[in-house]
Write a protein that holds these residues in place. Structure first.
Motif, short mmCIF file in Angstrom:
data_model
loop_
_atom_site.label_atom_id
_atom_site.label_comp_id
_atom_site.label_asym_id
_atom_site.label_seq_id
_atom_site.Cartn_x
_atom_site.Cartn_y
_atom_site.Cartn_z
N PHE A 65 41.68 47.01 40.41
CA PHE A 65 42.08 48.33 39.55
C PHE A 65 43.41 47.98 39.34
CE2 PHE A 65 38.72 51.41 41.09
CZ PHE A 65 37.34 50.95 41.03
N ASP A 66 43.97 47.22 39.40
CA ASP A 66 45.42 46.81 39.13
C ASP A 66 45.74 45.59 39.52
OD1 ASP A 66 48.45 48.18 39.06
OD2 ASP A 66 47.61 49.85 39.75
N LEU A 67 46.84 45.22 39.64
CA LEU A 67 48.10 44.08 39.47
C LEU A 67 47.35 43.71 40.40
CD1 LEU A 67 49.72 42.08 37.81
CD2 LEU A 67 51.31 42.36 38.48
N SER A 68 47.83 44.48 42.13
CA SER A 68 47.44 44.36 43.45
C SER A 68 46.15 44.83 43.84
CB SER A 68 48.08 45.20 44.41
OG SER A 68 48.79 46.45 43.36
N SER A 91 47.66 41.01 49.49
CA SER A 91 47.18 42.04 48.70
C SER A 91 47.64 41.77 47.36
CB SER A 91 48.73 42.72 48.37
OG SER A 91 50.00 41.55 48.68
N HIS A 92 47.40 40.46 46.90
CA HIS A 92 46.79 39.61 45.56
C HIS A 92 45.13 38.98 45.90
CE1 HIS A 92 50.09 41.40 43.39
NE2 HIS A 92 50.28 41.34 44.60
N ASP A 108 46.26 36.53 32.08
CA ASP A 108 46.58 36.93 33.32
C ASP A 108 47.45 37.28 33.66
OD1 ASP A 108 44.17 37.04 35.29
OD2 ASP A 108 45.59 35.80 36.36
N GLN A 109 47.69 37.24 34.64
CA GLN A 109 48.71 37.39 34.69
C GLN A 109 48.77 36.91 36.39
OE1 GLN A 109 51.48 38.86 32.93
NE2 GLN A 109 52.09 37.71 34.05
N SER A 110 47.93 36.19 36.48
CA SER A 110 48.26 35.10 37.80
C SER A 110 47.53 35.22 39.10
CB SER A 110 49.41 34.30 38.07
OG SER A 110 50.13 34.88 38.57
N ILE A 111 48.49 36.73 39.66
CA ILE A 111 48.09 37.37 40.85
C ILE A 111 47.56 38.69 40.71
CG2 ILE A 111 50.30 37.09 41.98
CD1 ILE A 111 51.71 39.21 41.53
N ALA A 170 47.35 38.39 54.61
CA ALA A 170 48.43 37.83 54.68
C ALA A 170 49.80 38.25 53.44
CB ALA A 170 48.20 36.60 54.14
N ALA A 171 50.13 39.42 53.08
CA ALA A 171 50.73 40.08 52.12
C ALA A 171 50.55 39.67 51.13
CB ALA A 171 51.70 40.46 52.76
N GLU A 172 52.04 39.24 49.92
CA GLU A 172 52.09 38.02 49.27
C GLU A 172 52.52 37.14 50.02
OE1 GLU A 172 52.99 38.46 44.76
OE2 GLU A 172 52.74 40.47 45.82
N ASN A 173 52.67 36.02 50.75
CA ASN A 173 53.16 35.61 51.32
C ASN A 173 52.42 34.13 50.85
OD1 ASN A 173 55.53 36.05 52.22
ND2 ASN A 173 54.64 36.87 54.09
#
Length: 684
Positions: free
Chosen positions: A130-133, A352-353, A245-248, A306-309
């Motif tokens: 639904f979004d980048l994240s 988050s991704h 794509d934007q990878s994440i 894991a957030a974006e780590n």
């Protein structure tokens, strides 16, 4: 849904076996198809990478319980904020495109997951695509705890509605911001309101969140937004020859961004908080993917956030749009801490991704792969640097260990090995390679004519550039053609040939940030900068969140020293409802300020409440208007305000990145002291 899952596997299999569909027409009349050298390069990649490992596909589709009957999400005025359907070409006919690196195409297909996923039965849900994240929902005793409410109000609201319509409607009890990038807080007003917060809904973030959510995007905001044209391929159509794509995630949503200030901050290294019956252990990880970031463990659920780590890619140590260089070693150590603190027990890891990982063995495998990749990047590059390899050589020398290259979790999509390796040296040693020639180099527009003259002029350079291009030596071709374009920025033949070389390099890149940068530059070299080109920027909530001192810092950046020559004045600025007293001084063509001070003989004293100042900051009112109608109280020479305003430059986003592409006036005029839109920090 079943057909879509079949297509995902079919495409992955075709990439593995080298199946290639019919070429799709290029979107640009000047665009070129993949050359024989690019086709062969892509074949080698299909033959060398572990496409037989299908676990990511299996994990990415696990738990899918609802797919909406729409492919677009719109704003209230009908503007399209999100369009996953624009990337459906990736799912058609199971086609492997020679204009896309096979590994990137695989990642782009994985990021086509779209819908609501139940990733821990009855407890944890995610909406992806639904979004980048991603937005994640944890069911408490009486309501939802939301992790990272996407980048836009519209996409976040649609995700929450899909959840409530599918699982059952519950109130929101808390919102967690994992870190300080806009795609992790910008949609907050789609899930809660200020009234909800006043009535007890908590907003929790890591210590330093507000400072970094704003400061990372202020001082160089205009140039960062312009560079985003390349990193995020802003001008590229969604097309096998353009943006894929934007990878994440697929891309950044174009809806309404907001920010609600946290009600509670996590300040300890590890801090346990229980909300609505859900126990959460927060792990602060400053200086990793964001300056303020935190992981979360759910001990009663054996689930690790894991957030974006830790996502489905090795991230940026240096972000091409511009940001402070990150610490790869610290990032690795924080992952290692999480591995030993939580990874021994976790049965679910989500973030988050990207997509979740299931089972303890799999979780530890991915955590170790990313820990080791960041650590080896730091240590391997510094090993070479200590042997004399310079910042201008290391990207051609450093190699990721083969065992990591064969693990999908260690592939560099958002980052790239090339620009991340240079970033490590830059972090420790700076930009200089210790050759005095490069310490104070000529500007390219000054050095290029020397090279062109020595090479005999444009004609032999074009001939040699074409020969190098025809031989598949694209980087070599750019080395000389770039000189010619700087020396003769209106030589369209040179720009077109340089664009052709950039395009083939872009096709071969695994990282979409690098791919987009080459393809974006090719587009502008061929077509110039189109009138009206824009990007999404942060909204007024973020500007209002700026400290007064930071706003004054940016006004000082806008001062044109030539216009301010000989000008001297002192202003006392008072914000009584914030108990702020600031001295602003112009001297030596430089604007400075100091907080918690008052000058005894100021030329002008101004007093106004913060809410009124924010109207100036957002461009709603002019400072001179507030002084005239008494909203702002003053004593002294009010002409000083006009003097200061006369020195200020307004930055325009339409400046050239490549010579000869035609600067455009793309930024509307605004009030003298209005804060321009901040940089777009989506994706980090």
């Amino acid at each position: 849904m079943a057909r879509r899952q079949k297509l995902l596997f079919t495409t992955a299999l075709l990439m593995l076996t080298g199946g290639v569909g019919a070429a799709q027409e290029h979107f640009d009349p000047k665009g070129k198809m993949p050359s024989e050298f690019t086709v062969e390069f892509q074949k080698q990649m299909r033959d060398s990478l572990p496409f037989e490992d299908q676990r990511d596909f299996e994990e990415s589709r696990k738990g899918l319980i609802a797919v909406p009957d729409y492919r677009q999400i719109k704003t209230e005025d009908g503007t399209v904020a999100w369009d996953i359907g624009s990337y459906d070409f990736l799912l058609e006919d199971g086609q492997a495109f020679d204009s896309i690196h096979p590994s990137l195409q695989r990642q782009a297909i994985l990021n086509m997951n779209y819908g609501l996923y139940e990733i821990l039965e009855g407890k944890i849900y995610q909406v992806r695509g639904f979004d980048l994240s991603n937005i994640s929902f944890i069911r408490g005793d009486t309501g939802w705890i939301i992790f990272d409410p996407l980048a836009s109000k519209e996409t976040a609201a649609a995700a929450l509605k899909l959840l409530n319509d599918t699982v059952g409607e519950l109130p929101v009890k808390a919102v967690i911001y994992s870190h300080s990038h806009a795609d992790h807080y910008g949609g907050v007003r789609g899930v809660i309101t200020d009234e909800d917060v006043a009535n007890g809904v908590e907003v929790i973030a890591p210590e330093g969140f507000m400072e970094h959510a704003v400061s990372e995007n202020v001082y160089a905001g205009n140039v960062m937004n312009r560079r985003l044209f390349f990193q995020y391929g802003v001008l590229l159509p969604r097309d096998p020859h353009g943006h894929v794509d934007q990878s994440i995630g697929k891309n950044i949503s174009a809806g309404t961004t907001g920010l609600i200030e946290p009600t509670r901050y996590v300040s300890d290294d590890y801090e346990e908080i229980t909300i609505d019956g859900v126990r959460m252990i927060f792990q602060n990880t400053p200086g990793t993917e964001a300056p303020a970031e935190m992981n979360t463990y759910f001990p009663d659920l054996n689930a690790f956030w894991a957030a974006e780590n830790i996502t489905g890619t090795i991230h940026n140590i240096y972000t091409l749009r511009g940001a402070l260089v990150r610490d790869a070693l610290s990032w690795s150590k924080h992952i290692n801490d999480a591995l030993y603190e939580f990874g021994q027990d976790a049965d679910l890891m989500f973030a988050s991704h990207s997509w979740p990982r299931f089972g303890n063995d799999r979780i530890q495998e991915v955590m170790r792969a990313q820990r080791d990749t960041y650590a080896n990047l730091n240590n391997g590059v510094l090993n070479l640097a200590n042997k004399g390899v310079t910042i201008n050589e290391v990207h051609n020398v450093y190699e990721v260990p083969e065992s990591l290259q064969q693990q999908w979790a260690a592939r560099s999509y958002h980052g790239s090995v090339e620009h991340n390796s240079r970033a490590v040296i830059n972090r420790y040693l700076g930009y200089w390679d210790a050759n005095p020639t490069t310490l104070t180099p000529l500007s390219p527009k000054d050095s290029a004519p020397l090279f062109v003259e020595m090479m005999g002029g444009a004609e032999p350079i074009l001939a040699k550039g074409q020969a190098l291009f025809d031989a598949g030596q694209y980087l070599h071709a750019t080395e000389i053609l770039n000189k010619l374009v700087y020396a003769e920025p209106h030589n369209q033949q040179a720009k077109d040939l340089l664009a052709d070389a950039f395009e083939q390099i872009g096709y071969q890149k695994e990282s979409p940030s690098v791919r987009n940068s080459f393809l974006g530059a090719a587009y502008e070299l061929r077509n110039g900068i189109p009138q009206g080109a824009t990007i999404e920027t942060t909204g007024p909530d973020t500007i209002r969140a700026m400290e007064t001192s930071m706003w004054l810092d940016f006004i000082a950046i806008r001062v044109n020293s030539a216009k301010a020559a000989g000008m001297e004045f002192v202003i006392n600025l008072s914000i009584p409802d914030r108990d702020e007293n600031i001295v602003v001084e112009m001297s030596n063509a430089t604007l400075t300020h100091i907080i918690d001070q008052t000058a005894p003989n100021a030329d002008l004293s101004i007093s106004l409440n913060r809410a009124d100042l924010e109207k100036v900051m957002t461009g709603e009112r002019k400072l001179t208007e507030l002084l005239a109608d008494g909203t702002a109280q003053s004593k002294g020479n009010t002409d000083v305000v006009a003097q200061l305003a006369s020195t200020l430059d307004q930055f325009d986003i339409g400046f050239e990145l490549m010579p000869g592409t035609g600067a455009k006036d793309l930024t509307p005029q605004t009030n003298d002291f209005a804060q321009p839109p901040l940089a777009n920090s989506n994706g980090g």
